[in-house]
Write a protein that holds these residues in place. Structure first.
Motif, short mmCIF file in Angstrom:
data_model
loop_
_atom_site.label_atom_id
_atom_site.label_comp_id
_atom_site.label_asym_id
_atom_site.label_seq_id
_atom_site.Cartn_x
_atom_site.Cartn_y
_atom_site.Cartn_z
N MET A 1 0.84 -1.18 0.00
CA MET A 1 0.00 0.00 0.00
C MET A 1 0.88 1.24 0.00
O MET A 1 1.82 1.34 0.76
CB MET A 1 -0.90 0.00 1.24
CG MET A 1 -1.59 1.32 1.45
SD MET A 1 -2.39 1.54 3.03
CE MET A 1 -3.88 0.68 2.69
N LYS A 2 0.54 2.17 -0.88
CA LYS A 2 1.27 3.44 -0.92
C LYS A 2 0.43 4.52 -0.26
O LYS A 2 -0.78 4.55 -0.40
CB LYS A 2 1.55 3.84 -2.37
CG LYS A 2 2.62 3.02 -3.03
CD LYS A 2 2.92 3.56 -4.41
CE LYS A 2 3.96 2.72 -5.09
NZ LYS A 2 4.28 3.23 -6.42
N ARG A 3 1.14 5.41 0.44
CA ARG A 3 0.51 6.58 1.06
C ARG A 3 1.41 7.78 0.83
O ARG A 3 2.63 7.66 0.86
CB ARG A 3 0.31 6.35 2.55
CG ARG A 3 -0.74 5.30 2.85
CD ARG A 3 -0.81 5.01 4.29
NE ARG A 3 0.41 4.27 4.61
CZ ARG A 3 0.77 3.89 5.82
NH1 ARG A 3 0.02 4.19 6.84
NH2 ARG A 3 1.87 3.22 6.01
N ASN A 61 4.47 -3.10 2.99
CA ASN A 61 4.08 -4.46 2.61
C ASN A 61 3.69 -5.21 3.85
O ASN A 61 4.36 -5.12 4.88
CB ASN A 61 5.25 -5.19 1.92
CG ASN A 61 5.62 -4.55 0.61
OD1 ASN A 61 4.76 -4.23 -0.19
ND2 ASN A 61 6.90 -4.34 0.40
N THR A 62 2.63 -5.99 3.76
CA THR A 62 2.17 -6.78 4.89
C THR A 62 2.30 -8.25 4.54
O THR A 62 1.81 -8.70 3.50
CB THR A 62 0.69 -6.46 5.21
OG1 THR A 62 0.57 -5.07 5.46
CG2 THR A 62 0.20 -7.26 6.39
N ASN A 63 2.97 -8.99 5.40
CA ASN A 63 3.08 -10.43 5.28
C ASN A 63 2.32 -11.06 6.43
O ASN A 63 2.83 -11.20 7.52
CB ASN A 63 4.56 -10.88 5.32
CG ASN A 63 5.34 -10.36 4.13
OD1 ASN A 63 4.81 -10.32 3.03
ND2 ASN A 63 6.57 -9.97 4.35
N GLU A 64 1.08 -11.40 6.15
CA GLU A 64 0.22 -11.94 7.18
C GLU A 64 0.49 -13.43 7.34
O GLU A 64 0.43 -14.19 6.38
CB GLU A 64 -1.25 -11.70 6.81
CG GLU A 64 -2.20 -12.00 7.92
CD GLU A 64 -3.60 -11.51 7.59
OE1 GLU A 64 -4.51 -12.30 7.75
OE2 GLU A 64 -3.74 -10.36 7.16
#
Length: 69
Positions: A1-3, A61-64
């Motif tokens: 996700m970019k913000r 980046n999310t590594n769930e």
């Protein structure tokens, strides 16, 4: 996700404000961001006494591993 983080500072009071924009436009230029920040100040969206401080696009980046619920 970019913000896109738009940071403003009140140098007299030492306070900071941040406006966060989710999923900013691809290929946005620093000139466009600077002009947008100027517009936010002139329209009164940012409180009086605040000036541009910093703008940055942050990508996370999310590594769930698991989600139990």
């Amino acid at each position: 996700m970019k913000r896109l983080f738009l940071d403003f500072v009140n140098q007299t009071e030492g306070k900071r404000r941040r406006i966060t924009i989710q999923s900013p436009k691809e290929n946005i230029t620093s000139e466009q961001v600077s002009e947008a920040m100027d517009a936010l100040i002139s329209l009164g969206v940012v409180p009086t006494g605040y000036v541009k401080d910093r703008a940055a696009i942050v990508e996370t980046n999310t590594n769930e591993f698991f989600n139990l619920l």
